[in-house]
Design an enzyme around this catalytic site. Structure first.
Site, short mmCIF file in Angstrom:
data_model
loop_
_atom_site.label_atom_id
_atom_site.label_comp_id
_atom_site.label_asym_id
_atom_site.label_seq_id
_atom_site.Cartn_x
_atom_site.Cartn_y
_atom_site.Cartn_z
N ASN A 1 125.86 -28.67 77.89
CA ASN A 1 124.99 -27.81 77.07
C ASN A 1 124.82 -26.40 77.65
O ASN A 1 124.65 -25.44 76.91
CB ASN A 1 123.62 -28.48 76.92
CG ASN A 1 122.55 -27.50 76.50
OD1 ASN A 1 122.43 -27.14 75.33
ND2 ASN A 1 121.77 -27.02 77.46
N TYR B 1 131.62 -14.52 73.62
CA TYR B 1 130.84 -15.73 73.35
C TYR B 1 131.60 -16.58 72.32
O TYR B 1 131.80 -17.78 72.52
CB TYR B 1 129.46 -15.34 72.83
CG TYR B 1 128.53 -16.49 72.54
CD1 TYR B 1 127.97 -17.23 73.57
CD2 TYR B 1 128.19 -16.83 71.22
CE1 TYR B 1 127.10 -18.30 73.29
CE2 TYR B 1 127.33 -17.89 70.95
CZ TYR B 1 126.79 -18.62 71.99
OH TYR B 1 125.93 -19.66 71.72
N GLY C 1 122.21 -27.54 81.83
CA GLY C 1 121.31 -26.55 81.22
C GLY C 1 120.05 -27.21 80.70
O GLY C 1 119.54 -26.86 79.63
N SER D 1 129.00 -23.47 69.26
CA SER D 1 128.18 -22.54 68.47
C SER D 1 128.90 -22.26 67.17
O SER D 1 130.14 -22.25 67.12
CB SER D 1 127.98 -21.22 69.23
OG SER D 1 127.41 -20.26 68.35
N SER E 1 134.74 -18.18 73.83
CA SER E 1 134.45 -19.28 74.76
C SER E 1 134.03 -20.53 73.99
O SER E 1 134.41 -21.65 74.35
CB SER E 1 133.37 -18.87 75.77
OG SER E 1 132.13 -18.66 75.13
N1 LIG Z 1 119.89 -20.60 70.79
C1 LIG Z 1 120.84 -20.47 69.90
O1 LIG Z 1 120.66 -19.79 68.87
C2 LIG Z 1 122.16 -21.17 70.09
C3 LIG Z 1 123.03 -21.20 69.00
C4 LIG Z 1 124.25 -21.84 69.15
C5 LIG Z 1 124.59 -22.41 70.36
N2 LIG Z 1 123.74 -22.36 71.41
C6 LIG Z 1 124.17 -22.97 72.67
O2 LIG Z 1 123.25 -23.94 73.08
C7 LIG Z 1 123.29 -24.06 74.51
C8 LIG Z 1 121.87 -23.98 75.06
O3 LIG Z 1 121.35 -22.71 74.73
P1 LIG Z 1 119.79 -22.38 74.61
O4 LIG Z 1 119.61 -21.64 73.35
O5 LIG Z 1 118.99 -23.59 74.88
O6 LIG Z 1 119.67 -21.33 75.80
P2 LIG Z 1 118.57 -21.12 76.97
O7 LIG Z 1 117.22 -21.49 76.48
O8 LIG Z 1 118.81 -19.74 77.45
O9 LIG Z 1 119.02 -22.17 78.08
C9 LIG Z 1 120.27 -22.05 78.69
C10 LIG Z 1 120.43 -23.14 79.73
O10 LIG Z 1 121.73 -23.00 80.34
C11 LIG Z 1 121.59 -22.91 81.75
N3 LIG Z 1 122.61 -22.03 82.32
C12 LIG Z 1 123.04 -20.85 81.85
N4 LIG Z 1 123.97 -20.31 82.67
C13 LIG Z 1 124.12 -21.20 83.70
C14 LIG Z 1 124.90 -21.23 84.87
N5 LIG Z 1 125.75 -20.23 85.20
N6 LIG Z 1 124.80 -22.29 85.71
C15 LIG Z 1 123.96 -23.31 85.41
N7 LIG Z 1 123.17 -23.34 84.31
C16 LIG Z 1 123.24 -22.29 83.46
C17 LIG Z 1 120.19 -22.36 81.98
O11 LIG Z 1 119.78 -22.78 83.27
P3 LIG Z 1 118.58 -22.09 84.14
O12 LIG Z 1 117.52 -21.68 83.16
O13 LIG Z 1 118.11 -23.21 85.02
O14 LIG Z 1 119.16 -20.95 84.85
C18 LIG Z 1 119.41 -23.03 80.85
O15 LIG Z 1 119.01 -24.32 81.23
C19 LIG Z 1 124.21 -22.95 75.01
O16 LIG Z 1 125.49 -23.46 75.28
C20 LIG Z 1 124.26 -22.00 73.84
O17 LIG Z 1 125.43 -21.23 73.80
C21 LIG Z 1 122.52 -21.75 71.32
#
Ligand SMILES: NC(=O)c1ccc[n+]([C@@H]2O[C@H](COP(=O)([O-])OP(=O)(O)OC[C@H]3O[C@@H](n4cnc5c(N)ncnc54)[C@H](OP(=O)(O)O)[C@@H]3O)[C@@H](O)[C@H]2O)c1
Length: 234
Positions: free
Chosen positions: A72, A137, A8, A124, A140
């Site tokens: 990630n 969510y 990711g 998370s 998982s």
């Molecule tokens: N933002 C928050 O508030 C928050 C809070 C707690 C935890 N998190 C966790 O942090 C991590 C990163 O989240 P983020 O906030 O940075 O989200 P984001 O900006 O939406 O980025 C998500 C990343 O995951 C990749 N991804 C999603 N589904 C995929 C799939 N089926 N196959 C391959 N790649 C996939 C996307 O790839 P592409 O764009 O290339 O498709 C992107 O690079 C996640 O695990 C999320 O649950 C986020």
């Protein structure tokens, strides 16, 4: 030599982690967006949808002797449990829990052989505390904690550490979408956070860098809540 894979990595938190770890060894990145991945300047990248074809990334891990794995990539889904379809239930668990477990299974043989490995999952705070209308969510992400503790015990003698960083709200695409879908405004959410601020991707990336360092070799099996105080008291 560290051979680091960040999943990711095309945007958000994963992108920051990739940028931060670039100087720590050979950096490999993965995601679905080719243009974004190629702009990171990593040693190589792998285009892969981990919900549907995780084997592609599994083979990439073996080929590149990955010994630092950052799981990630993740997705969020909002809605009441009685509105969820079997396809939605399966998809979120495939992306957030099954793929990380599978990718670890492909990385571990080389790590065991080398008697060195670092595994970091991005969980998370929703998996720690539970989040209403985000039960899939939450489940998982909670699953990642079970995986982390069990594998930390199983792999300790091989000098492989396994930890999960549990962020609170972070302003990324995923974070902003989840705020928009919720019944609360951004201001109401900020008001619930003890530090009255969102966590930044940079803070998570710097913690990941520390966890892969030699100084952090004694930290394993932990869920580290990086959440601006949200989980205090649980
Ligand atoms: N933002 C928050 O508030 C928050 C809070 C707690 C935890 N998190 C966790 O942090 C991590 C990163 O989240 P983020 O906030 O940075 O989200 P984001 O900006 O939406 O980025 C998500 C990343 O995951 C990749 N991804 C999603 N589904 C995929 C799939 N089926 N196959 C391959 N790649 C996939 C996307 O790839 P592409 O764009 O290339 O498709 C992107 O690079 C996640 O695990 C999320 O649950 C986020």
């Amino acid at each position: 030599m560290l051979n680091i894979l960040v999943t990711g990595a095309s945007k958000g938190i994963g992108r920051k982690i990739a940028e931060e770890l670039k100087t720590c060894g050979n950096l490999f990145v993965t995601g679905r967006n080719k243009d974004a991945l190629s702009s990171i300047g990593a040693k190589d990248y792998c285009i892969c949808d981990i919900a549907n074809t995780p084997e592609i990334l599994g083979d990439f891990i073996v080929k590149n002797n990955i010994n630092v794995l950052v799981n990630n990539a993740g997705e969020y889904i909002y809605g009441a449990i009685d509105k969820m379809t079997i396809e939605e239930i399966q998809k979120i668990h495939k992306t957030n829990l099954i793929a990380p477990a599978y990718l670890i299974s492909r990385a571990v043989p080389y790590m065991k052989e080398q008697k060195f490995g670092r595994i970091i999952n991005i969980g998370s705070i929703s998996g720690v505390m539970g989040e209403a209308n985000a039960s899939l969510y939450s489940s998982s992400k909670a699953g990642l904690m079970g995986l982390t503790k069990a594998l930390a015990l199983e792999l300790a003698e091989f000098n492989i550490t396994v930890n999960t960083i549990n962020p609170g709200w972070v302003e990324t695409n995923l974070g902003n979408d989840s705020i928009e879908q919720s019944e609360f405004t951004k201001e109401e959410i900020l008001d619930c956070i003890p530090q009255k601020r969102f966590v930044t991707p940079d803070e998570i990336a710097k913690l990941a860098k520390y966890l892969i360092s030699d100084d952090a070799r004694g930290i394993t099996g932990q869920g580290i809540n990086l959440c601006a105080g949200l989980s205090v008291g649980i």
